[in-house]
Design a protein around this motif. Structure first.
Motif, PDB file in Angstrom:
ATOM      1  N   PRO A 110       0.800  -1.239   0.000  1.00 26.80           N
ATOM      2  CA  PRO A 110       0.000   0.000   0.000  1.00 26.80           C
ATOM      3  C   PRO A 110       0.829   1.283   0.000  1.00 26.80           C
ATOM      4  O   PRO A 110       0.608   2.144  -0.878  1.00 26.80           O
ATOM      5  CB  PRO A 110      -0.867  -0.146   1.259  1.00 26.80           C
ATOM      6  N   PRO A 111       1.803   1.447   0.900  1.00 28.59           N
ATOM      7  CA  PRO A 111       2.583   2.693   0.819  1.00 28.59           C
ATOM      8  C   PRO A 111       3.414   2.782  -0.452  1.00 28.59           C
ATOM      9  O   PRO A 111       3.580   3.881  -1.003  1.00 28.59           O
ATOM     10  CB  PRO A 111       3.482   2.644   2.064  1.00 28.59           C
ATOM     11  N   ALA A 112       3.897   1.634  -0.955  1.00 32.37           N
ATOM     12  CA  ALA A 112       4.681   1.665  -2.194  1.00 32.37           C
ATOM     13  C   ALA A 112       3.792   2.100  -3.363  1.00 32.37           C
ATOM     14  O   ALA A 112       4.191   2.911  -4.207  1.00 32.37           O
ATOM     15  CB  ALA A 112       5.291   0.295  -2.467  1.00 32.37           C
ATOM     16  N   MET A 113       2.569   1.567  -3.379  1.00 32.07           N
ATOM     17  CA  MET A 113       1.624   1.956  -4.438  1.00 32.07           C
ATOM     18  C   MET A 113       1.270   3.435  -4.312  1.00 32.07           C
ATOM     19  O   MET A 113       1.153   4.144  -5.307  1.00 32.07           O
ATOM     20  CB  MET A 113       0.336   1.135  -4.337  1.00 32.07           C
ATOM     21  N   ALA A 114       1.087   3.878  -3.076  1.00 32.25           N
ATOM     22  CA  ALA A 114       0.756   5.291  -2.863  1.00 32.25           C
ATOM     23  C   ALA A 114       1.871   6.168  -3.394  1.00 32.25           C
ATOM     24  O   ALA A 114       1.619   7.197  -4.040  1.00 32.25           O
ATOM     25  CB  ALA A 114       0.524   5.546  -1.374  1.00 32.25           C
ATOM     26  N   ALA A 115       3.128   5.753  -3.152  1.00 36.61           N
ATOM     27  CA  ALA A 115       4.270   6.526  -3.640  1.00 36.61           C
ATOM     28  C   ALA A 115       4.272   6.553  -5.166  1.00 36.61           C
ATOM     29  O   ALA A 115       4.469   7.612  -5.783  1.00 36.61           O
ATOM     30  CB  ALA A 115       5.575   5.932  -3.112  1.00 36.61           C
ATOM     31  N   ALA A 116       4.015   5.386  -5.772  1.00 36.28           N
ATOM     32  CA  ALA A 116       3.988   5.323  -7.235  1.00 36.28           C
ATOM     33  C   ALA A 116       2.866   6.200  -7.778  1.00 36.28           C
ATOM     34  O   ALA A 116       3.049   6.928  -8.767  1.00 36.28           O
ATOM     35  CB  ALA A 116       3.803   3.877  -7.690  1.00 36.28           C
ATOM     36  N   GLY A 117       1.714   6.153  -7.107  1.00 34.58           N
ATOM     37  CA  GLY A 117       0.578   6.970  -7.530  1.00 34.58           C
ATOM     38  C   GLY A 117       0.899   8.453  -7.454  1.00 34.58           C
ATOM     39  O   GLY A 117       0.560   9.233  -8.346  1.00 34.58           O
ATOM     40  N   LEU A 118       1.593   8.804  -6.377  1.00 35.43           N
ATOM     41  CA  LEU A 118       1.977  10.199  -6.173  1.00 35.43           C
ATOM     42  C   LEU A 118       2.910  10.677  -7.289  1.00 35.43           C
ATOM     43  O   LEU A 118       2.789  11.797  -7.790  1.00 35.43           O
ATOM     44  CB  LEU A 118       2.689  10.287  -4.824  1.00 35.43           C
ATOM     45  N   TRP A 119       3.810   9.808  -7.652  1.00 34.70           N
ATOM     46  CA  TRP A 119       4.758  10.144  -8.716  1.00 34.70           C
ATOM     47  C   TRP A 119       3.995  10.399 -10.023  1.00 34.70           C
ATOM     48  O   TRP A 119       4.211  11.405 -10.692  1.00 34.70           O
ATOM     49  CB  TRP A 119       5.748   8.994  -8.892  1.00 34.70           C
ATOM     50  N   LEU A 120       3.082   9.483 -10.333  1.00 37.19           N
ATOM     51  CA  LEU A 120       2.330   9.607 -11.582  1.00 37.19           C
ATOM     52  C   LEU A 120       1.462  10.866 -11.568  1.00 37.19           C
ATOM     53  O   LEU A 120       1.368  11.582 -12.569  1.00 37.19           O
ATOM     54  CB  LEU A 120       1.448   8.365 -11.792  1.00 37.19           C
ATOM     55  N   TRP A 121       0.871  11.125 -10.405  1.00 40.17           N
ATOM     56  CA  TRP A 121       0.044  12.327 -10.278  1.00 40.17           C
ATOM     57  C   TRP A 121       0.907  13.567 -10.507  1.00 40.17           C
ATOM     58  O   TRP A 121       0.547  14.459 -11.272  1.00 40.17           O
ATOM     59  CB  TRP A 121      -0.603  12.348  -8.894  1.00 40.17           C
ATOM     60  N   GLY A 122       2.051  13.605  -9.842  1.00 34.24           N
ATOM     61  CA  GLY A 122       2.951  14.750 -10.001  1.00 34.24           C
ATOM     62  C   GLY A 122       3.365  14.912 -11.453  1.00 34.24           C
ATOM     63  O   GLY A 122       3.364  16.026 -12.001  1.00 34.24           O
ATOM     64  N   PHE A 123       3.664  13.809 -12.090  1.00 31.49           N
ATOM     65  CA  PHE A 123       4.107  13.829 -13.477  1.00 31.49           C
ATOM     66  C   PHE A 123       3.013  14.377 -14.375  1.00 31.49           C
ATOM     67  O   PHE A 123       3.270  15.154 -15.285  1.00 31.49           O
ATOM     68  CB  PHE A 123       4.486  12.411 -13.902  1.00 31.49           C
ATOM     69  N   SER A 124       1.766  13.990 -14.093  1.00 26.75           N
ATOM     70  CA  SER A 124       0.673  14.367 -14.991  1.00 26.75           C
ATOM     71  C   SER A 124       0.245  15.817 -14.805  1.00 26.75           C
ATOM     72  O   SER A 124      -0.170  16.457 -15.758  1.00 26.75           O
ATOM     73  CB  SER A 124      -0.520  13.428 -14.798  1.00 26.75           C
ATOM     74  N   VAL A 125       0.335  16.339 -13.568  1.00 22.63           N
ATOM     75  CA  VAL A 125      -0.149  17.710 -13.382  1.00 22.63           C
ATOM     76  C   VAL A 125       0.901  18.771 -13.735  1.00 22.63           C
ATOM     77  O   VAL A 125       0.555  19.909 -13.964  1.00 22.63           O
ATOM     78  CB  VAL A 125      -0.666  17.980 -11.944  1.00 22.63           C
ATOM     79  N   LEU A 126       2.164  18.364 -13.742  1.00 22.84           N
ATOM     80  CA  LEU A 126       3.193  19.357 -14.008  1.00 22.84           C
ATOM     81  C   LEU A 126       3.468  19.450 -15.498  1.00 22.84           C
ATOM     82  O   LEU A 126       3.366  18.456 -16.220  1.00 22.84           O
ATOM     83  CB  LEU A 126       4.489  18.988 -13.276  1.00 22.84           C
ATOM     84  N   SER A 127       3.844  20.642 -15.928  1.00 26.24           N
ATOM     85  CA  SER A 127       4.212  20.802 -17.330  1.00 26.24           C
ATOM     86  C   SER A 127       5.587  20.162 -17.531  1.00 26.24           C
ATOM     87  O   SER A 127       6.360  20.045 -16.570  1.00 26.24           O
ATOM     88  CB  SER A 127       4.285  22.287 -17.689  1.00 26.24           C
TER      89      SER A 127
END
Lengths: 211, 181
Positions: free
Chosen positions: A95-112
């Motif tokens: 769960p925390p590893a997935m959360a970290a991966a999710g966070l990375w993807l979210w950051g990647f998608s919202v940033l230019s």
């Protein structure tokens, strides 16, 4: 030496042994982590406006995720002290590893595209990786030394879990100093630092936890 | 089988309180079972090699006995230590063995066969100790002297003999695991 003679020999060495105390080992290692991280934060200082920054989910996650991982990895590492330990339940770390991966993807998608890797510089990466790894070394050495009294049937695994637990604990402390709030940055480099210390733990385990 | 669990754990608990006689009895009960496991799995080693492995397992049980959690059953702990050391010993001797854990569970619960190996001599471990340690170890093991008697002969306090003996056994454990030459 005949085996019966060996038995006589061992029986002559039957002096009472202090029992293994995993909780005490946990206490000593936590104290070491707190001392090292605390000293670092005292010298380097926590980031400006820490309390306000922690109101932002992405900043809170930077501290909370390694804390949760440390809380999960510590009991797993300590369970390895006994030879009859159950196999580690790796999925518990998911769960925390997935959360970290999710966070990375979210950051990647919202940033230019320009913003995504804007924080990456030789200095920032060296600072982040170097400090987490360096600060982890002493508590990890303490934990491995304490674990030598145990009897893990999988020394590399025991050492890796020790490295993971210590690195996550140190990262939690380090995150209060760090001002890189971009998940693409901190998930990558915290993750790599934790991985390095985990590998270091495995190597130390293989060397020092065999019996 | 529950009897064995109860009997052996009671003996080991007494041993861990410092009762040498209970400890000798415990090890005496465990040894034939170990020997059965090692013999069944390690035919290529020959009888002497097998007995060396048995001794290595006994030393490991000794040096790691404090890792048994007394509130947990003893036999699973014993399986785990035995399995680990047997696999390790065979691996270091260049053979790979497949050791399903069920074998240990069964063997530890089966009745021990009478064994002819008990009297066999295997000198590997003592041979690599320094002279004084080897002397103390021989006096206690081969000649059956008490630590007090050894102390009187070597003009050492009994406490010093105990410490030296304890260190010698740890050293033998290190030799057995192959980290010391």
């Amino acid at each position: 030496m005949k085996t019966d003679d060996l038995i006589g020999l061992l029986a002559a060495d039957a002096a009472p042994q202090a029992p293994l105390r995993p909780v005490r080992i946990a206490g000593v290692v936590l104290a070491a982590i707190l001392a090292v991280a605390g000293l670092f934060l005292m010298l380097a200082g926590v980031r400006e406006g820490l309390a306000a920054a922690l109101q932002q989910p992405a900043v809170l996650a930077k501290t909370a995720l390694p804390l949760v991982l440390a809380g999960l990895a510590f009991p797993m590492a300590l369970a390895q002290l006994r030879p009859d330990a159950v196999r580690p339940r790796w999925w518990g770390l998911l769960p925390p590893a997935m959360a970290a991966a999710g966070l990375w993807l979210w950051g990647f998608s919202v940033l230019s595209p320009a913003e995504r890797f804007a924080d990456v510089s030789a200095f920032s990466v060296t600072e982040c990786l170097g400090l987490i790894v360096t600060l982890s070394i002493l508590p990890l050495a303490v934990l491995i030394a304490k674990m030598r009294r145990g009897a893990s049937v999988a020394p590399a695994r025991a050492g890796a879990l020790a490295g993971l637990a210590v690195a996550c604990g140190i990262t939690t402390g380090y995150s209060l100093f760090c001002t890189q709030d971009n998940p693409v940055f901190y998930v990558t480099w915290y993750g790599l630092a934790i991985l390095l210390v985990t590998v270091l733990g495995a190597v130390l385990g293989l060397r020092f936890l065999r019996w | 089988m529950t009897n064995r669990e109860a009997e052996w754990s009671a003996l080991l608990i007494a041993a861990m309180e410092g009762d040498g006689r209970a400890y000798a009895r415990f090890l005496g009960l465990v040894t034939p079972v170990l020997r059965g496991i090692v013999r069944a799995r390690g035919r290529v080693l020959g009888p002497e090699g097998q007995e060396d492995v048995v001794q290595e397992v006994l030393i490991a049980i000794h040096t790691k006995r404090h890792t048994w959690d007394r509130s947990a059953p003893l036999l699973p702990w014993l399986h785990a230590v035995t399995r680990h050391k047997v696999v390790d010993a065979f691996r270091r001797r260049g053979g790979s063995v497949h050791l399903p854990i069920e074998d240990f569970a069964e063997a530890l619960e089966a009745e021990a066969e009478p064994d002819a190996m008990a009297a066999r001599d295997s000198a590997v471990l003592i041979g690599r100790l320094d002279a004084r340690s080897a002397d103390i170890v021989r006096s206690v093991s081969l000649h059956g002297l008490s630590t007090a008697e050894v102390g009187a002969r070597l003009e050492m306090s009994e406490g010093a003999v105990r410490v030296a003996l304890h260190r010698a056994i740890r050293r033998m454990a290190d030799i057995a695991k192959g980290t010391e030459k």
